[in-house]
Design a protein around this motif. Sequence first.
Motif, PDB file in Angstrom:
ATOM      1  N   THR A 271      41.456  42.316  40.484  1.00  0.00           N
ATOM      2  CA  THR A 271      40.497  41.793  41.457  1.00  0.00           C
ATOM      3  C   THR A 271      39.316  41.204  40.691  1.00  0.00           C
ATOM      4  O   THR A 271      38.945  41.714  39.631  1.00  0.00           O
ATOM      5  N   VAL A 273      35.382  40.761  41.095  1.00  0.00           N
ATOM      6  CA  VAL A 273      34.255  41.261  41.887  1.00  0.00           C
ATOM      7  C   VAL A 273      33.025  40.423  41.573  1.00  0.00           C
ATOM      8  O   VAL A 273      32.623  40.308  40.401  1.00  0.00           O
ATOM      9  N   LEU A 301      36.488  39.460  45.556  1.00  0.00           N
ATOM     10  CA  LEU A 301      35.657  40.289  46.418  1.00  0.00           C
ATOM     11  C   LEU A 301      34.190  39.962  46.159  1.00  0.00           C
ATOM     12  O   LEU A 301      33.663  40.235  45.077  1.00  0.00           O
ATOM     13  N   ALA A 341      31.974  47.811  46.023  1.00  0.00           N
ATOM     14  CA  ALA A 341      33.177  47.067  45.618  1.00  0.00           C
ATOM     15  C   ALA A 341      34.277  48.025  45.178  1.00  0.00           C
ATOM     16  O   ALA A 341      35.459  47.838  45.499  1.00  0.00           O
ATOM     17  N   ILE A 345      38.535  48.005  45.943  1.00  0.00           N
ATOM     18  CA  ILE A 345      39.478  47.499  44.935  1.00  0.00           C
ATOM     19  C   ILE A 345      40.795  48.254  45.025  1.00  0.00           C
ATOM     20  O   ILE A 345      40.822  49.490  44.980  1.00  0.00           O
ATOM     21  N   PHE A 350      39.855  45.217  37.372  1.00  0.00           N
ATOM     22  CA  PHE A 350      38.949  44.281  38.036  1.00  0.00           C
ATOM     23  C   PHE A 350      38.022  43.650  37.008  1.00  0.00           C
ATOM     24  O   PHE A 350      37.662  44.260  35.996  1.00  0.00           O
ATOM     25  N   GLN A 352      34.397  41.704  36.491  1.00  0.00           N
ATOM     26  CA  GLN A 352      33.084  41.503  37.103  1.00  0.00           C
ATOM     27  C   GLN A 352      32.536  40.133  36.720  1.00  0.00           C
ATOM     28  O   GLN A 352      32.536  39.754  35.553  1.00  0.00           O
TER      29      GLN A 352
END
Length: 525
Positions: A271, A273, A301, A341, A345, A350, A352
């Motif tokens: 993901t 973020v 996200l 966040a 997830i 993930f 950032q």
Amino acid sequence: MTEVTVVITLYNKEKFIEDAIKSVLAQNVKNWHLLILDDASTDQSVKKVEPFLKHKNITLIQLKQNLGQTNLLNYALTLVETPYFLQLDADDWLPNHALKKLMEAAKKHSDAGMLYANHICYTYDEQDQLIEEKEIMLEQFKDRYQLLEKINEAMAPRFYWTEKLKEVGGWMAQTKGDMIVEDVQITLRLARLYPCVWINDFLYHRRKYTANQQKFDTTKSLRVAYRYHLFNQVLLEWGDEYVADWQQVNDHYYLKGLVPNSQKQTDTRYTIVIPNYNHADTILSAVKSALTQTLEPEEILVIDDASTDNSLKKLASIKSSKLKVIPLKKNEGISHLLNHALTHIKTPYFLQLDSDDWLNPQTAQRLVIPLSKQKDAAFAYGNHALWKEDNELKWQKVDTIEQPSFSTKYDWLLKLGYMVNPRCYRTSAVKKVGGWITNDPWQGRYFEDARMILRLISTYKWVHVNEFLHNVRVNPRSSGDKIKYYNSLRKDFYEKMLLEWGNHYKAVWKMASTGRIVLERLEKI
């Protein structure tokens, strides 16, 4: 308002260029611009074009040196100012209703990356006598994998969204194969991010004649070899879910089909973020850089910290199923945002990304894959570039930050200057340390990134990818405002870490000219 630019790349097509131009002039809509780029033709092509230049919506650009097809298309891409871009070969032509039909379809399929349709192929003999007229019917491919398997017939016409072409970086132009299979490579690169939509109508006339057929035949070996490498690379970039099943015939490989990749051993789902507060001016470029990763994210996200500008309105303009925006009702600060966040997830990793920064296209691929292979590592990081706005409000690269390969956790304390960017985390590791700290006097608004990294390295390993993968916008005023908070947090937290790590060393501090306190050395206790 001009909506579409028809781009003709021209090289020694004196016999055909007039027909191509006339077919554009005959369109039953007038909101077009015709851009002709002559690639240093040595015949009378330019003289054939010149009489048409009295039309205000026709432009000719002559190059003094031959660049080749993909370089020419990339040059055109820098010039096109309309929302849509239609590629027309100089020896082909359009039916009168082509542009109208394509633009109507584009408005219905705004999520697409390319439109294509059926075409009629005309074959001529050496005396330029028509010997065959054949209708080429294509189909709507159910997904990008079926497109890759069946991309045999020419996809003509090819109608693009200009901004989406720019998002994928235009046409690859490094090899001879890039030059002669430009239609296939750009189609597959767009298909990674967007649907390719079929219009069931005959919207293009394609000409086959002795000269271009001979060129096609002489480049067959190169085209076949190029497809082999291109398809394998594209499948890897699409997530390595499938592998190509190739059949060898003599020295060539031909695609039989696709099979699920049974050798895929690591889960590379991730993901991106993006915490945001009042970055309406840059949030779109951050999200677009996330959408154009060569290794696709499962989700992007965006956690919005009760922005008071039009950030949410800007985000609403992005039509992507991968984008999820979570607006908070009150401003809570970066650490609270990241903890929010973390509850959303669903992937093992993930990445950032600050809402005023942007990623290079291969950032995720370069970080996620090595992190997935090193099971005892909590995060992967790379190098980054610094950008500042000049007096003309243009962003200029002013520095590059190459991070060291820290050898021990103490090495991190001594050498960590600029925060490592980009950062890709293992989700389980971040959850294991309890997420981001929010119980300080500033509720986690400052120094949150370093505190997370130092807590992770207390238990886990890390991965350094020595490549420039991230772009940071520098705001000198914002950075200076935070020094007083950083100094207190850095000193207290570093000394706390030294205690937790066994109290083997004592921190010796000094004050830098910038006003920041710096760890000068560690003295053994």
